[in-house]
Design a protein around this motif. Structure first.
Motif, short mmCIF file in Angstrom:
data_model
loop_
_atom_site.label_atom_id
_atom_site.label_comp_id
_atom_site.label_asym_id
_atom_site.label_seq_id
_atom_site.Cartn_x
_atom_site.Cartn_y
_atom_site.Cartn_z
N ALA A 290 0.82 -1.21 0.00
CA ALA A 290 0.00 0.00 0.00
C ALA A 290 0.85 1.26 0.00
CB ALA A 290 -0.93 0.01 1.22
N CYS A 291 2.11 1.13 0.41
CA CYS A 291 3.02 2.28 0.41
C CYS A 291 3.27 2.84 -0.99
CB CYS A 291 4.37 1.90 1.03
SG CYS A 291 4.31 1.45 2.77
N ALA A 292 3.06 2.02 -2.01
CA ALA A 292 3.36 2.42 -3.39
C ALA A 292 2.26 3.24 -4.03
CB ALA A 292 3.64 1.18 -4.24
N GLY A 293 1.11 3.39 -3.38
CA GLY A 293 0.01 4.12 -3.99
C GLY A 293 -0.46 3.42 -5.25
N ARG A 294 -0.59 4.19 -6.32
CA ARG A 294 -1.04 3.61 -7.59
C ARG A 294 0.10 2.97 -8.39
NH1 ARG A 294 -5.36 8.32 -9.43
NH2 ARG A 294 -7.10 7.54 -8.17
N GLU A 295 1.33 3.13 -7.92
CA GLU A 295 2.46 2.51 -8.60
C GLU A 295 2.60 1.06 -8.10
OE1 GLU A 295 5.09 6.56 -9.34
OE2 GLU A 295 5.66 5.20 -7.72
N THR A 296 1.60 0.27 -8.41
CA THR A 296 1.48 -1.06 -7.81
C THR A 296 2.53 -2.05 -8.30
OG1 THR A 296 -0.18 -1.58 -9.49
CG2 THR A 296 -0.98 -0.83 -7.35
N SER A 297 3.27 -1.71 -9.33
CA SER A 297 4.31 -2.62 -9.82
C SER A 297 5.66 -2.35 -9.15
CB SER A 297 4.47 -2.48 -11.34
OG SER A 297 4.85 -1.15 -11.69
N LYS A 298 5.71 -1.41 -8.19
CA LYS A 298 6.97 -1.04 -7.55
C LYS A 298 7.26 -1.86 -6.29
CE LYS A 298 8.04 2.43 -10.32
NZ LYS A 298 8.00 3.82 -9.86
N LEU A 299 6.21 -2.22 -5.53
CA LEU A 299 6.41 -2.92 -4.27
C LEU A 299 5.70 -4.27 -4.30
CD1 LEU A 299 6.04 -0.09 -1.59
CD2 LEU A 299 8.14 -1.07 -2.53
N PHE A 300 6.34 -5.27 -3.69
CA PHE A 300 5.78 -6.62 -3.61
C PHE A 300 6.06 -7.16 -2.21
CE2 PHE A 300 7.43 -5.73 -7.84
CZ PHE A 300 6.32 -5.92 -8.63
N ILE A 301 5.58 -8.36 -1.93
CA ILE A 301 5.86 -8.97 -0.63
C ILE A 301 7.37 -9.05 -0.41
CG2 ILE A 301 5.61 -11.06 0.75
CD1 ILE A 301 3.03 -11.65 -0.84
N GLU A 302 8.10 -9.45 -1.46
CA GLU A 302 9.52 -9.74 -1.30
C GLU A 302 10.36 -8.51 -0.96
OE1 GLU A 302 11.63 -9.98 -5.52
OE2 GLU A 302 9.85 -11.25 -5.45
N ASN A 303 9.97 -7.31 -1.40
CA ASN A 303 10.79 -6.14 -1.07
C ASN A 303 10.16 -5.26 0.00
OD1 ASN A 303 8.80 -5.02 -2.64
ND2 ASN A 303 10.16 -4.25 -4.24
N THR A 304 9.20 -5.82 0.75
CA THR A 304 8.65 -5.10 1.91
C THR A 304 8.73 -5.96 3.18
OG1 THR A 304 6.39 -5.83 1.39
CG2 THR A 304 7.08 -3.70 0.49
N ARG A 305 9.54 -7.01 3.12
CA ARG A 305 9.60 -7.94 4.25
C ARG A 305 10.23 -7.32 5.49
NH1 ARG A 305 12.22 -13.31 1.79
NH2 ARG A 305 13.63 -11.77 0.86
N ASP A 306 10.95 -6.22 5.32
CA ASP A 306 11.59 -5.58 6.48
C ASP A 306 10.67 -4.57 7.16
OD1 ASP A 306 11.58 -3.84 4.35
OD2 ASP A 306 13.59 -3.04 4.73
N HIS A 307 9.49 -4.33 6.61
CA HIS A 307 8.61 -3.29 7.15
C HIS A 307 8.19 -3.56 8.59
CE1 HIS A 307 7.18 -1.32 3.14
NE2 HIS A 307 8.50 -1.35 3.28
N GLY A 308 7.92 -4.83 8.91
CA GLY A 308 7.47 -5.15 10.26
C GLY A 308 8.49 -4.75 11.31
N GLN A 309 9.75 -5.11 11.08
CA GLN A 309 10.78 -4.80 12.06
C GLN A 309 11.07 -3.30 12.12
OE1 GLN A 309 11.77 -7.36 14.06
NE2 GLN A 309 12.47 -5.60 15.28
N ILE A 310 11.04 -2.63 10.96
CA ILE A 310 11.27 -1.18 10.93
C ILE A 310 10.21 -0.47 11.79
CG2 ILE A 310 11.14 0.88 9.46
CD1 ILE A 310 12.39 -0.80 7.22
N ILE A 311 8.96 -0.86 11.62
CA ILE A 311 7.87 -0.20 12.36
C ILE A 311 7.97 -0.47 13.85
CG2 ILE A 311 5.37 -0.24 12.73
CD1 ILE A 311 5.12 -0.69 9.66
N VAL A 312 8.18 -1.72 14.23
CA VAL A 312 8.26 -2.07 15.65
C VAL A 312 9.46 -1.39 16.31
CG1 VAL A 312 8.64 -3.97 17.28
CG2 VAL A 312 6.95 -4.19 15.46
N ASP A 313 10.60 -1.34 15.61
CA ASP A 313 11.77 -0.63 16.14
C ASP A 313 11.43 0.84 16.39
OD1 ASP A 313 13.29 -2.91 16.10
OD2 ASP A 313 14.36 -2.41 14.24
N GLY A 314 10.69 1.45 15.46
CA GLY A 314 10.30 2.85 15.62
C GLY A 314 9.37 3.06 16.79
N ILE A 315 8.42 2.15 16.98
CA ILE A 315 7.49 2.24 18.11
C ILE A 315 8.24 2.13 19.43
CG2 ILE A 315 5.61 1.03 19.29
CD1 ILE A 315 4.48 0.35 16.52
N LEU A 316 9.16 1.18 19.51
CA LEU A 316 9.94 0.99 20.74
C LEU A 316 10.82 2.20 21.02
CD1 LEU A 316 10.97 -2.75 20.34
CD2 LEU A 316 9.21 -1.81 21.84
#
Length: 325
Positions: A290-316
């Motif tokens: 969803a981060c890619a907006g309408r550019e749906t061919s830019k992001l996939f599962i494989e290149n967003t796998r680090d998002h979970g850890q990035i977000i949790v690190d930021g929250i902590l």
């Protein structure tokens, strides 16, 4: 009071949830449909472009019979993640709105309210098709999702589009006995079509098995006809079904209800910090495709796998900073 409420129970939402659980956060995933709802609506016989190794998240092996997994194998993988990690997840619960509260946010669903310090929006894009906005698009014979070719045996089917979904649908329906026509805006099949599909669809078009009209738009859909705008003028064809494989986009209606600001350009991306994934709303994060907006061919599962850890690190980090202050 939750530490984190995650909107969306797909691969990205599950990924964030596992990171949150490992960090000891009090979290909840809210999903409007089933686990991996978007993947569930993929074509029944679909094979992923990415390998199972690239789709793995949280160091959990993704087992598939071939190098590239099928839809069925992907659904099994995400079910197993939810069950193995005993994730706190509520299904068939739709988020209606989000409002600032004294501490964090109050999120209202169609089943209740939640108080949370942080929110992650991981809603993907496959649930919201891009409409053609033409007369007749609301007729029952028009489908924006393709599931199984059995429905179209012996029928006159118009497939709109020239990307992966359109080519897959055209080939499968033709092989099962449908009379398939394609309406394609450009002058060729898209280059990004899967390498094992592209020559197949081009050969079927060249030999005349599948009729394709290039540089053509779909102008109107009628109960038993379609009207195409071709370089030679309007063309009326007999028709039983229209598969409008015109692509998908994030749920901007939901974004508006959540109060998420959107970039004012063609990408229509949510406004967020690319390093932390935090939006301009404090404590509200974006995750996944969803981060890619309408550019749906830019992001996939494989290149967003680090998002979970990035977000949790930021929250902590934010929590530590608040305590220290």
């Amino acid at each position: 009071m939750l530490d984190l409420l995650i909107i969306g129970g797909g691969p990205s939402g599950i990924n964030v949830a596992i990171s949150a659980k490992r960090a000891g956060l009090n979290y909840l995933v809210v999903e409007k449909g089933v686990i991996a709802n978007s993947l569930y609506h993929f074509p029944v016989n679909m094979t992923f472009f990415s390998t199972s190794l690239k789709l793995e998240i949280q160091d959990t092996p993704f087992i598939s019979h071939q190098d590239k997994p099928t839809r069925s194998e992907a659904l099994e993988y995400y079910r197993r993640l939810v069950q193995s990690f005993r994730l706190n997840l509520k299904l068939y619960e739709e988020v209606l709105r989000m409002e600032p509260a004294t501490e964090g946010y109050r999120v209202t669903t169609d089943k209740g309210e939640y108080a949370t310090r942080n929110v992650v929006v991981a809603t993907g894009f496959y649930d919201t098709p891009r409409l053609m906005d033409i007369p007749g698009e609301d007729l029952p014979k028009v489908r924006h999702y393709y599931d199984d070719p059995h429905v179209y045996i012996g029928q006159k089917v118009l497939v709109v589009g020239a990307a992966n979904s359109a080519c897959d649908a055209a080939l499968e329906c033709w092989r099962k006995g449908a009379e398939v026509t394609m309406a394609i805006r450009g002058d060729a099949i898209y280059d990004r079509v899967k390498y094992w599909i592209k020559p197949d669809i081009e050969n079927r078009i060249n030999e005349g098995s599948i009729k394709a009209y290039f540089n053509t738009t779909t102008e109107e859909i009628r109960p038993h006809e379609v009207v195409l705008g071709t370089p030679d003028g309007p063309l009326v064809l007999e028709n039983d079904f229209v598969l409008a494989m015109t692509g998908y986009q994030p749920n901007y209606e939901l974004f508006e209800r959540l109060g998420l600001p959107i970039q004012e350009d063609d990408s229509c991306k949510p406004v967020f910090d690319p390093n932390t994934l935090e939006t301009s709303l404090p404590g509200v994060y974006m995750a996944g495709v969803a981060c890619a907006g309408r550019e749906t061919s830019k992001l996939f599962i494989e290149n967003t796998r680090d998002h979970g850890q990035i977000i949790v690190d930021g929250i902590l980090q934010n929590a530590t900073s608040t305590v220290g202050h």
